[in-house]
Design an enzyme around this catalytic site. Structure first.
Site, PDB file in Angstrom:
ATOM      1  N   ASP A 475       6.920  -8.677   7.512  1.00 29.53           N
ATOM      2  CA  ASP A 475       6.528  -7.272   7.536  1.00 29.53           C
ATOM      3  C   ASP A 475       7.225  -6.535   8.683  1.00 29.53           C
ATOM      4  OD1 ASP A 475       5.133  -5.006   6.811  1.00 29.53           O
ATOM      5  OD2 ASP A 475       3.141  -5.897   7.032  1.00 29.53           O
ATOM      6  N   ASP A 545       2.533  -0.017  -0.259  1.00 25.14           N
ATOM      7  CA  ASP A 545       1.140  -0.224   0.142  1.00 25.14           C
ATOM      8  C   ASP A 545       0.198   0.504  -0.795  1.00 25.14           C
ATOM      9  OD1 ASP A 545       1.566  -1.925   2.183  1.00 25.14           O
ATOM     10  OD2 ASP A 545       1.325  -0.464   3.806  1.00 25.14           O
TER      11      ASP A 545
HETATM   12  C1  DGJ Z   1       1.618  -3.455   5.898  1.00 29.30           C
HETATM   13  C2  DGJ Z   1       1.819  -4.206   4.618  1.00 29.30           C
HETATM   14  O1  DGJ Z   1       2.518  -3.445   3.701  1.00 29.30           O
HETATM   15  C3  DGJ Z   1       0.456  -4.625   4.086  1.00 29.30           C
HETATM   16  O2  DGJ Z   1       0.608  -5.231   2.842  1.00 29.30           O
HETATM   17  C4  DGJ Z   1      -0.173  -5.544   5.072  1.00 29.30           C
HETATM   18  O3  DGJ Z   1       0.571  -6.718   5.185  1.00 29.30           O
HETATM   19  C5  DGJ Z   1      -0.283  -4.846   6.416  1.00 29.30           C
HETATM   20  N1  DGJ Z   1       0.957  -4.312   6.861  1.00 29.30           N
HETATM   21  C6  DGJ Z   1      -0.817  -5.794   7.457  1.00 29.30           C
HETATM   22  O4  DGJ Z   1      -0.844  -5.229   8.705  1.00 29.30           O
END
Ligand code: DGJ
Length: 723
Positions: A475, A545
């Site tokens: 991430d 997201d």
């Molecule tokens: C952003 C990601 O896109 C989410 O899926 C998740 O992993 C969060 N970060 C966790 O902090």
């Protein structure tokens, strides 16, 4: 698949059965663009360059007032000598002068495709590469224009390499990857734009005079713009018409732009964004630009997408994943956020296994004091209150249940509130005297420093070498600010944005090469760095997201212009949806997620029995058709109308599935037909629900009638087997 050079007429003709790309040399010096489009059996130069003595035109050749750089269709710009359009490069000498004069010197043609040092690029065994050498004799600076032509794709890739053979430093202020002048301006320009949770919105406008561009100065390719543009006829649609597409294999700041110029051509330029870039090239050093992919389609946007899907699946992602089925996963994020304990994770894993899920992914919150998003990034040791036996203990128990185990990391980041920051405050991107701007309460590690790269490699290695991690979600949740580095002198500070990307690529190269069987999923708050540069190392990306089915139908539709469904992580998440509050049926959420790289992101243990049963059925269905969903051809059949209805097709040699997403229900709607368009016309297909037999031609031409649906956001699936 030849690249031919006609010595007499000084013409390179790159051609395969689908495209021709023609380059000329003028006055033994300048490299001109002569043709790009559908394949030509041979090229004679019928579209000759126009020579006119024009007002205000400067003439590099005193004896020829009809020859002006400002009016020539070129393959690379010139600098300070009369081509006044946007440039593909810019060099500054130690004495401050901003002029170059490159002349053609020689060329080489070789089979295959060389890799680019330190940068991701396409593979290409079935390809040929042309390298054209230009030299500025004053500075003894070489510029090599690289072109690779594929045998089986309507694609040419381009990049540029500079080599300083002089005695002085030169400063590269702009290092674009490609430039070409298409000799018409009546194009529509297509881009993919958006924001966090609203990625890949399709933008289309007619070109107009002047420069139109998209770019990123955020340190990543960004959710705001994909490093991509396409030029097409105003009549081009999903199914027909010409499209010239340009995509940059790079994950940092970029510019993609078109200049409509005075004499009727469109100059296309792609590369690293110049405003946030500079590179000091020492004597004998070289600089390689990222690679640009250029494709041509005369079969509309679906035609373009077929090219990118196949090309990226076969020639870009890590080779070991190109034919490898992907597991159905469950991810803990929307189920638990930061709040979990090993005991409930194991219960969830139990249910996951029972429903047929294959991979259990523990997301954020497992390390340091990470109980919210304000601390601990950098402290990559297990939180023993949540995980008494650590990651190894949890992974073992999950694997004993017959599931694979995956883990979340955000390696590039550091919280000010972390042990890592206490011991290494100088490992953070920063500039003297100014405060460091935080985003999500975190700072960014200075990946331009080798010591930081080494630390990351070692840290990841310490987890991966246990053999207990089958998958990593990588991430990256903020953009870059105060981009400066302790490790470099003042005159190199403008190199740091690019050095950051090179540092990231180095870490990824080392780790993904050492652990080829670990599946990596790229993520940057969803699609914040969803680009071909990252895809080179990581075979799939968490698309957004935003997990709402309606929004996802649009986001995945947009990304599918360039990426096949197998590359787009898509999960069934809880309702009401956490991002928009919308309720959609489990059926719809399932089919939208199956239209990407399928998984779940919800507390399975809390679901009523009938929903658990439905999930079991979804998974059984998906497994039966996994090869179609993951490796079949994907075509867009209907772009979202005013009420968000949309449709797409998956097809392979054996079966076909159409998914129709209804959007908003209405009482009085025109009757809707969906034509499959791309099935084999002679083949006979059996509808697996009704048993009816129908020809591919009929499904393609007459289509299927969509029944009236009295429910918002419902989804229909039509399935045929070829007999
Ligand atoms: C952003 C990601 O896109 C989410 O899926 C998740 O992993 C969060 N970060 C966790 O902090």
């Amino acid at each position: 698949m030849p690249i031919l050079f006609d010595h007499q007429r000084q013409i390179f003709h790159l051609s395969n059965s689908q495209i021709s790309y023609v380059i000329g040399i003028e006055k033994d010096k300048f490299i001109t663009h002569r043709y790009f489009g559908r394949s030509l059996p041979f090229y004679t130069g019928s579209n000759e360059l126009q020579r006119i003595d024009r007002g205000f035109a400067t003439n590099p050749d005193l004896s020829d007032r009809t020859f002006s750089l400002n009016a020539l269709p070129l393959e690379t710009s010139t600098q300070g000598t009369g081509d006044h359009r946007i440039g593909n490069y810019q060099i500054r000498r130690e004495n401050g002068a901003n002029v170059t004069s490159f002349s053609y010197k020689s060329y080489t043609i070789s089979s295959g495709k060389p890799t680019l040092e330190g940068l991701p690029s396409l593979r290409g065994e079935q390809a040929e590469t042309l390298a054209i050498l230009l030299v500025d004799d004053v500075q003894r600076l070489e510029m090599v224009l690289n072109y690779t032509l594929y045998k089986d794709y309507p694609v040419v890739t381009r990049s540029v390499r500079f080599l300083n053979r002089g005695k002085e430093k030169v400063f590269i202020e702009n290092a674009g990857s490609m430039l070409l002048d298409l000799t018409r301006t009546d194009f529509d320009m297509l881009t993919l734009n958006g924001s966090h949770t609203n990625e890949a919105t399709i933008g289309r406008q007619a070109l107009h005079e002047g420069i139109q561009k998209i770019e990123s100065s955020r340190g990543t390719s960004s959710p705001q713009h994909q490093p991509f543009l396409a030029l097409m006829d105003s009549t081009t649609n999903e199914f027909q018409g010409e499209v010239y597409a340009f995509h940059l294999i790079y994950s940092g700041n970029f510019t993609a732009q078109v200049e409509v110029e005075q004499y009727g051509s469109s100059r296309v330029q792609l590369g690293i964004q110049p405003e946030t870039f500079e590179w000091c090239l020492e004597p004998n050093a070289s600089f390689q630009t990222p690679e640009a992919v250029i494709s041509y389609s005369d079969a509309g946007l679906n035609g373009m997408s077929q090219t990118f899907h196949a090309l990226y699946q076969k020639e870009l992602i890590p080779v070991q994943w190109k034919d490898q089925e992907r597991p159905i996963l469950v991810n803990t994020w929307e189920a638990n956020y930061f709040d979990f304990h090993e005991a409930d994770l194991l219960q969830q894993a139990e249910v996951a296994k029972d429903t047929g899920i294959e991979l259990f992914v523990l997301d954020d919150g497992w390390f340091g004091q990470r109980n919210d998003d304000t601390s601990s990034l950098g402290d990559w040791f297990e939180n023993r209150e949540k995980l008494p036996q650590g990651i190894a203990g949890l992974a073992e128990k999950i694997q004993q249940k017959g599931l694979k185990f995956g883990l979340w990391f955000e390696p590039e980041m550091i919280s000010e509130n972390s042990r890592l920051f206490e011991s290494h405050p100088d490992w953070v991107l920063q500039v003297p005297d100014y405060p460091k701007t935080e985003g999500r309460r975190q700072l960014v590690l200075d990946l331009s420093q080798t010591v930081v790269q080494e630390y990351l490699i070692e840290m990841l290695d310490s987890y991966l070498s246990t053999g207990k991690i089958d998958y990593i979600k990588w991430d990256m949740n903020r953009h870059l600010t105060e981009v400066g580095s302790f490790a470099f002198p003042a005159y190199q500070q403008k190199e740091i944005y690019h050095r950051y990307v090179l540092g990231l690529y180095r870490v990824l190269e080392v780790i993904t090469t050492k652990y080829p069987n670990c599946l990596f999923e790229n993520c940057s708050s969803g699609g914040g760095r969803f680009d071909p540069g990252m895809m080179y190392y990581m075979a799939q990306t968490w698309t957004s997201d935003n997990t709402d089915a309606l929004c996802r139908s649009k986001i995945q539709y947009g990304y599918s212009l360039l990426y096949p469904p197998i590359m787009m992580g898509a999960h069934v998440s809880p309702v009401p949806n956490h991002q928009v509050g919308r309720r959609t049926s489990l059926h719809t959420r399932g089919l939208i997620a199956m239209s990407g790289n399928f998984g779940y992101e919800m507390a399975l243990t809390h679901l009523p029995a009938d929903e658990q049963k439905e999930i079991r059925e979804q998974i059984t269905f998906y497994k039966k058709h996994r090869s179609l969903f993951q490796f079949g051809k994907f075509y867009r059949l209907q772009s979202a109308d005013d009420f968000f209805a949309t449709a797409w097709l998956f097809t392979n040699d054996e079966e076909a599935i159409v998914i129709y997403f209804n959007g908003l229900a209405r009482p009085a709607v025109p009757v809707k037909y969906v034509k499959t368009r791309y099935l084999e016309e002679q083949a006979i297909f059996k509808n697996t629900a009704t048993g009816t037999l129908v020809s591919g031609a009929e499904l393609n031409q007459a289509g299927i009638t969509i029944p009236r649906i009295k429910e918002d956001f419902s989804t229909l699936l039509f399935h045929w087997k070829k007999i």
